[in-house]
Design a protein around this motif. Structure first.
Motif, PDB file in Angstrom:
ATOM      1  N   HIS A 168       0.847  -1.197   0.000  1.00 59.23           N
ATOM      2  CA  HIS A 168       0.000   0.000   0.000  1.00 59.23           C
ATOM      3  C   HIS A 168       0.877   1.241   0.000  1.00 59.23           C
ATOM      4  O   HIS A 168       1.787   1.382   0.829  1.00 59.23           O
ATOM      5  CB  HIS A 168      -0.906  -0.016   1.246  1.00 59.23           C
ATOM      6  N   VAL A 169       0.604   2.165  -0.937  1.00 60.76           N
ATOM      7  CA  VAL A 169       1.233   3.489  -0.931  1.00 60.76           C
ATOM      8  C   VAL A 169       0.120   4.537  -0.928  1.00 60.76           C
ATOM      9  O   VAL A 169      -0.953   4.306  -1.496  1.00 60.76           O
ATOM     10  CB  VAL A 169       2.169   3.709  -2.137  1.00 60.76           C
ATOM     11  N   ALA A 172       0.031   8.157  -5.946  1.00 61.77           N
ATOM     12  CA  ALA A 172       0.620   7.683  -7.195  1.00 61.77           C
ATOM     13  C   ALA A 172       2.098   8.067  -7.273  1.00 61.77           C
ATOM     14  O   ALA A 172       2.912   7.322  -7.835  1.00 61.77           O
ATOM     15  CB  ALA A 172      -0.145   8.261  -8.383  1.00 61.77           C
ATOM     16  N   GLY A 175       3.975   5.463  -5.517  1.00 64.05           N
ATOM     17  CA  GLY A 175       3.960   4.262  -6.339  1.00 64.05           C
ATOM     18  C   GLY A 175       5.035   4.295  -7.414  1.00 64.05           C
ATOM     19  O   GLY A 175       5.756   3.316  -7.642  1.00 64.05           O
ATOM     20  N   ARG A 176       5.163   5.455  -8.074  1.00 59.69           N
ATOM     21  CA  ARG A 176       6.194   5.606  -9.115  1.00 59.69           C
ATOM     22  C   ARG A 176       7.595   5.497  -8.511  1.00 59.69           C
ATOM     23  O   ARG A 176       8.494   4.887  -9.116  1.00 59.69           O
ATOM     24  CB  ARG A 176       6.045   6.957  -9.819  1.00 59.69           C
ATOM     25  N   GLU A 179       8.255   1.745  -8.035  1.00 58.87           N
ATOM     26  CA  GLU A 179       8.388   1.023  -9.299  1.00 58.87           C
ATOM     27  C   GLU A 179       9.698   1.357  -9.994  1.00 58.87           C
ATOM     28  O   GLU A 179      10.356   0.480 -10.567  1.00 58.87           O
ATOM     29  CB  GLU A 179       7.196   1.340 -10.201  1.00 58.87           C
ATOM     30  N   LYS A 186       2.744  -5.886  -6.168  1.00 56.10           N
ATOM     31  CA  LYS A 186       1.636  -5.120  -6.742  1.00 56.10           C
ATOM     32  C   LYS A 186       1.433  -3.885  -5.875  1.00 56.10           C
ATOM     33  O   LYS A 186       1.238  -3.989  -4.664  1.00 56.10           O
ATOM     34  CB  LYS A 186       0.358  -5.950  -6.785  1.00 56.10           C
ATOM     35  N   ILE A 187       1.499  -2.715  -6.486  1.00 59.91           N
ATOM     36  CA  ILE A 187       1.386  -1.463  -5.752  1.00 59.91           C
ATOM     37  C   ILE A 187      -0.075  -1.022  -5.723  1.00 59.91           C
ATOM     38  O   ILE A 187      -0.700  -0.853  -6.769  1.00 59.91           O
ATOM     39  CB  ILE A 187       2.250  -0.360  -6.390  1.00 59.91           C
ATOM     40  N   HIS A 188      -0.614  -0.824  -4.525  1.00 55.95           N
ATOM     41  CA  HIS A 188      -1.992  -0.372  -4.346  1.00 55.95           C
ATOM     42  C   HIS A 188      -1.967   1.090  -3.907  1.00 55.95           C
ATOM     43  O   HIS A 188      -1.548   1.400  -2.789  1.00 55.95           O
ATOM     44  CB  HIS A 188      -2.715  -1.218  -3.295  1.00 55.95           C
ATOM     45  N   VAL A 189      -2.386   1.986  -4.792  1.00 59.25           N
ATOM     46  CA  VAL A 189      -2.419   3.418  -4.468  1.00 59.25           C
ATOM     47  C   VAL A 189      -3.731   3.718  -3.757  1.00 59.25           C
ATOM     48  O   VAL A 189      -4.809   3.696  -4.361  1.00 59.25           O
ATOM     49  CB  VAL A 189      -2.288   4.282  -5.728  1.00 59.25           C
TER      50      VAL A 189
END
Length: 405
Positions: A168-169, A172, A175-176, A179, A186-189
């Motif tokens: 969880h982040v 966005a 998240g970037r 990544e 799997k990134i959950h925004v």
């Protein structure tokens, strides 16, 4: 669902991650889940001084770990690290074994040990990335040293986040950042979310008009920032900006928060006609004070989200935000008029003066910002968080079934 939150410091109002954990726990409980906390908070006791059981407190308590040399600085930031040595290990095991799923908020020793044990026994296990290395290193003046930040992101990944399939982040932007640095989960925004009380205050303000100012603010322009009083939050930029504003003689600054830069900011504020006020407030008092304000400024160089900024514009305030490349907060600006060059008092003064010069335009944008805040409701955020937990449980169950076959 029995959900275990692992977070070193839970019960504090001077730490955005802890506040988010408290709010998520409350909302999850309202949705019918059982949530317990593994943390290093002080042990709660009854009137005889006897420690209360976890069934009453909802907390598994480990001892505090005091970091040599740095502990006074850590305390100034309102933080406590959890100990993971021998006497804490049975507590950690008990907490993890109780849960259906374990969610770790930080990349520190307590979270590392708890998540490793969860992985070892096949317990569904998720992580959150709330703590920017840039924020962490700013405490010792190294927040802009790029190789140190890159090393920290790499170490967090290789020591802790490699264990998770779901992370969880809060934005966005974060998240970037993950990544780009090879985080494979799997990134959950999911926004940390704001409570309905802020949006209700904003709606009431839009429907019924701005409440009258208190006597002490009657002839003043009130500008506020909410956040820890630390170097990277840059309250100094706001203080210095006032000296460049055409409205300097009328501006009253209010800073809500505690932190190690308090003495410095008090001294810096003596140059202003109206010295800044420093307050530390409960939620209801904070909302009432936001309703007294004319503008909200968020000057921080580094943020993973800045929930306090959302809360401010939810109450019907136009925000003015530092347009920093290592902050998620600029995402909230609806146009360039709400941005200024990070670290520049002169450019902040320009932005402040624009909004004060155009009260009708400011009043119109207050309504637009208040409506925009609905996107960040806590209810919606917790629903998305719950979906992430269910996805992890399903993935773990599928993996277990495959191993058995």
């Amino acid at each position: 669902m029995k959900i275990l939150f692992v977070i070193d410091t839970y019960d504090t109002n001077n730490n955005g991650t802890s506040i988010s954990a408290q709010r998520f726990a409350g909302e999850l409980r309202r949705r019918g889940h059982e949530v317990r906390i593994l943390c290093a908070d002080p042990q709660e006791t009854d009137e005889k001084g006897v420690a209360l059981p976890v069934e009453v407190t909802g907390k598994y308590i480990v001892s505090e770990y005091k970091v040599p040399l740095f502990n006074p600085l850590i305390k100034k930031h309102g933080f406590t690290f959890g100990d993971v040595l021998s006497k804490s290990k049975p507590v950690i095991r008990e907490a993890v074994e109780w849960a259906d799923i374990v969610h770790s908020f930080m990349p520190f020793a307590l979270e590392m040990v708890a998540s490793s044990y969860a992985a070892k026994i096949g317990k569904p296990n998720t992580g959150a990335f709330h703590i920017q290395p840039e924020n962490l290193w700013s405490s010792v003046g190294l927040g802009k040293v790029q190789w140190i930040q890159n090393m920290s992101y790499r170490n967090f990944r290789d020591w802790h986040y490699y264990k998770f399939s779901h992370v969880h982040v809060p934005s966005a932007f974060m998240g970037r950042m993950l990544e780009e640095r090879g985080y494979n989960a799997k990134i959950h925004v999911i926004s940390n979310g704001i409570q309905d009380t802020f949006m209700e205050a904003g709606k009431n303000k839009m429907d019924n008009g701005r409440p009258p100012k208190l006597a002490e603010y009657q002839d003043k322009i009130v500008i506020m920032m909410v956040g820890r009083l630390s170097q990277e939050k840059r309250q100094d930029v706001i203080i210095n900006a006032v000296t460049y504003s055409k409205y300097a003689d009328k501006i009253q600054l209010i800073f809500a928060g505690k932190g190690p830069e308090y003495d410095h900011y008090v001294e810096l504020g003596k140059q202003l006609k109206h010295e800044p006020q420093f307050v530390y407030l409960e939620q209801k008092e904070l909302i009432n004070l936001l309703l007294q304000c004319d503008l909200y400024v968020h000057a921080s160089d580094m943020e993973s989200e800045a929930i306090s900024c959302i809360e401010a514009f939810a109450t019907g305030l136009v925000p003015v935000i530092a347009n920093s490349e290592v902050s998620a907060t600029p995402q909230f600006a609806l146009d360039g008029r709400s941005l200024f060059l990070p670290g520049s008092p002169k450019d902040l003064a320009r932005a402040i003066d624009y909004w004060l010069d155009h009260p009708k335009e400011r009043e119109y944008m207050e309504k637009i910002y208040a409506k925009a805040a609905k996107t960040y409701s806590l209810t919606n955020s917790v629903r998305m968080f719950e979906e992430m937990l269910n996805e992890e449980i399903a993935d773990q169950n599928a993996l277990t079934s495959k191993d058995k076959s």
